[in-house]
Design a protein around this motif. Structure first.
Motif, PDB file in Angstrom:
ATOM      1  N   LEU A   1       0.829  -1.213   0.000  1.00  0.00           N
ATOM      2  CA  LEU A   1       0.000   0.000   0.000  1.00  0.00           C
ATOM      3  C   LEU A   1       0.862   1.260   0.000  1.00  0.00           C
ATOM      4  CD1 LEU A   1      -3.036  -0.589   2.416  1.00  0.00           C
ATOM      5  CD2 LEU A   1      -3.079  -0.168  -0.049  1.00  0.00           C
TER       6      LEU A   1
ATOM      7  N   SER B   1       0.980   3.448  -3.325  1.00  0.00           N
ATOM      8  CA  SER B   1       0.361   4.767  -3.228  1.00  0.00           C
ATOM      9  C   SER B   1       1.347   5.871  -3.594  1.00  0.00           C
ATOM     10  CB  SER B   1      -0.165   4.993  -1.807  1.00  0.00           C
ATOM     11  OG  SER B   1      -1.126   4.009  -1.464  1.00  0.00           O
TER      12      SER B   1
ATOM     13  N   VAL C   1       1.867   5.921  -7.346  1.00  0.00           N
ATOM     14  CA  VAL C   1       0.759   6.547  -8.067  1.00  0.00           C
ATOM     15  C   VAL C   1       0.898   8.057  -8.040  1.00  0.00           C
ATOM     16  CG1 VAL C   1      -1.728   6.986  -8.001  1.00  0.00           C
ATOM     17  CG2 VAL C   1      -0.882   4.655  -7.788  1.00  0.00           C
ATOM     18  N   VAL C   2       1.221   8.600  -6.873  1.00  0.00           N
ATOM     19  CA  VAL C   2       1.321  10.055  -6.720  1.00  0.00           C
ATOM     20  C   VAL C   2       2.508  10.610  -7.514  1.00  0.00           C
ATOM     21  CG1 VAL C   2       1.713  11.933  -5.078  1.00  0.00           C
ATOM     22  CG2 VAL C   2       0.194  10.042  -4.472  1.00  0.00           C
TER      23      VAL C   2
ATOM     24  N   VAL D   1      -2.694  -0.036  -7.393  1.00  0.00           N
ATOM     25  CA  VAL D   1      -1.867   0.271  -6.226  1.00  0.00           C
ATOM     26  C   VAL D   1      -1.238  -0.983  -5.639  1.00  0.00           C
ATOM     27  CG1 VAL D   1      -2.025   0.966  -3.801  1.00  0.00           C
ATOM     28  CG2 VAL D   1      -2.956   2.437  -5.564  1.00  0.00           C
TER      29      VAL D   1
ATOM     30  N   VAL E   1      -5.199   4.153  -9.707  1.00  0.00           N
ATOM     31  CA  VAL E   1      -5.412   3.751  -8.315  1.00  0.00           C
ATOM     32  C   VAL E   1      -5.722   2.259  -8.222  1.00  0.00           C
ATOM     33  CG1 VAL E   1      -7.011   4.001  -6.359  1.00  0.00           C
ATOM     34  CG2 VAL E   1      -6.083   6.020  -7.473  1.00  0.00           C
TER      35      VAL E   1
ATOM     36  N   LEU F   1     -10.962   0.430  -4.481  1.00  0.00           N
ATOM     37  CA  LEU F   1     -10.228   1.698  -4.530  1.00  0.00           C
ATOM     38  C   LEU F   1     -10.651   2.539  -5.731  1.00  0.00           C
ATOM     39  CD1 LEU F   1      -6.620   0.545  -3.545  1.00  0.00           C
ATOM     40  CD2 LEU F   1      -8.183   1.925  -2.175  1.00  0.00           C
TER      41      LEU F   1
ATOM     42  N   THR G   1     -12.377   6.150  -5.356  1.00  0.00           N
ATOM     43  CA  THR G   1     -11.755   7.328  -5.969  1.00  0.00           C
ATOM     44  C   THR G   1     -12.697   7.988  -6.962  1.00  0.00           C
ATOM     45  OG1 THR G   1      -9.638   6.154  -5.797  1.00  0.00           O
ATOM     46  CG2 THR G   1      -9.682   8.152  -7.113  1.00  0.00           C
TER      47      THR G   1
END
Length: 321
Positions: free
Chosen positions: A92, A96, A99-100, A244, A241, A304, A308
């Motif tokens: 996770l 995460s 992704v960002v 992830v 997302v 997720l 989102t």
């Protein structure tokens, strides 16, 4: 009234047939994609039933499903597995952050390339930043090891400068930095292509009007370019997302030296590397239990994406559903 309904149905059928005939070549173009997804994505979906059974090579897949049905025992085993929740937490966190940073880096690269005015130079830069995507993680991991390993080029230059070596592959924080930086280097250019294409569709009249008003480049980016690509960016962010829990098996597997780097594995052990280690190396996890993990990942990814999407719609965006 009945005559009106019959006439409406006939006109609808005629318009539908006319639209189909007008789009027949487009329909032919998507047939290979439909066949690909049907064969490789939808037909194998019955295999998820293996997560509720005990697989036997003698019985085969369907025989194991019908004769060795064990319900949720595979899920119970996985959820009680000693290292599972640590791997889930690492997955996770790493997924995460990826992704960002992938989202931010792709948009940043697209904005920088879009601001280049020399067409020839712009094409050359785009080719250079896109090329790493086509390298396998085996090659990329070897390159980073040559640079940042204990005996690599970076540490060799540090020694020549009278400084002590830095254990990039032995320090968990530095190793995570290598994971994120290598992912940006490899994928940012490729991910920026869609944003560049979206920017090309923004009306030039908006930029001309901004020039007349005396807007700077940064003001045009903030007030024209970014709002212009926002729907595409939100759509891609929502779709990313769902992956992830992937977190990059190929990357981590190759950078950790096939899971033999015990100094950092507690921090970077993700679900996929855990399953690989205990399924193909120690034979602790069975095929059915590994399938249960895959189904669990799919359900979490689906949840997720839905969450989102709902958040995006609540914020006034279009979403995907």
């Amino acid at each position: 009234m009945e005559k009106v309904l019959i006439k409406t149905k006939q006109s609808f059928k005629f318009s539908l047939k006319k639209r189909f005939l007008n789009s027949r070549f487009l329909m032919l173009m998507i047939i290979p994609a439909i066949i690909f997804y049907a064969v490789f994505n939808y037909v194998p979906m019955y295999g998820v039933l293996l997560s509720f059974s005990r697989y036997s090579p003698r019985l085969g897949l369907m025989g194991s499903i019908f004769q060795n049905w064990i319900g949720f025992q595979n899920f119970e085993f996985i959820f009680n597995f000693p290292d599972f929740w640590n791997a889930f937490k690492n997955t996770l966190i790493i997924g995460s952050i990826k992704v960002v940073i992938s989202f931010i880096s792709a948009v940043t690269v697209a904005l920088l390339i879009n601001e280049i005015r020399m067409r020839f130079f712009k094409k050359g830069v785009q080719i250079i930043v896109t090329f790493p995507h086509f390298l396998s993680w085996v090659v990329v991991a070897s390159l980073f090891k040559m640079l940042f390993d204990e005996t690599g080029s970076i540490n060799h230059m540090l020694e020549m400068a009278g400084m002590s070596k830095v254990l990039f592959f032995g320090n968990p924080k530095l190793f995570l930095t290598l994971i994120f930086s290598s992912d940006i280097w490899k994928e940012a250019g490729w991910s920026s292509i869609i944003y560049i294409a979206t920017m090309a569709g923004i009306s030039p009249d908006l930029y001309e009007a901004a020039d007349i008003d005396g807007a700077s480049r940064l003001q045009k980016i903030w007030h024209i370019t970014l709002p212009g690509i926002r729907p595409t960016a939100i759509l891609l962010l929502i779709m990313s997302v769902g992956g992830v829990l992937g977190a990059g098996f190929d990357q981590i597997f190759n950078l950790t030296g096939s899971l033999h780097n015990g100094r950092v594995m507690d921090s970077v052990q993700i679900i996929d590397t855990l399953i690989y280690q205990y399924t193909f190396q120690s034979k602790t996890i069975t095929e059915g239990q590994a399938t249960a993990v895959g189904m669990f990942k799919s359900l979490v990814g689906f949840a997720l994406v839905i969450t989102t999407d709902r958040i995006a719609k609540a914020c006034g965006e279009r979403g995907i559903i």
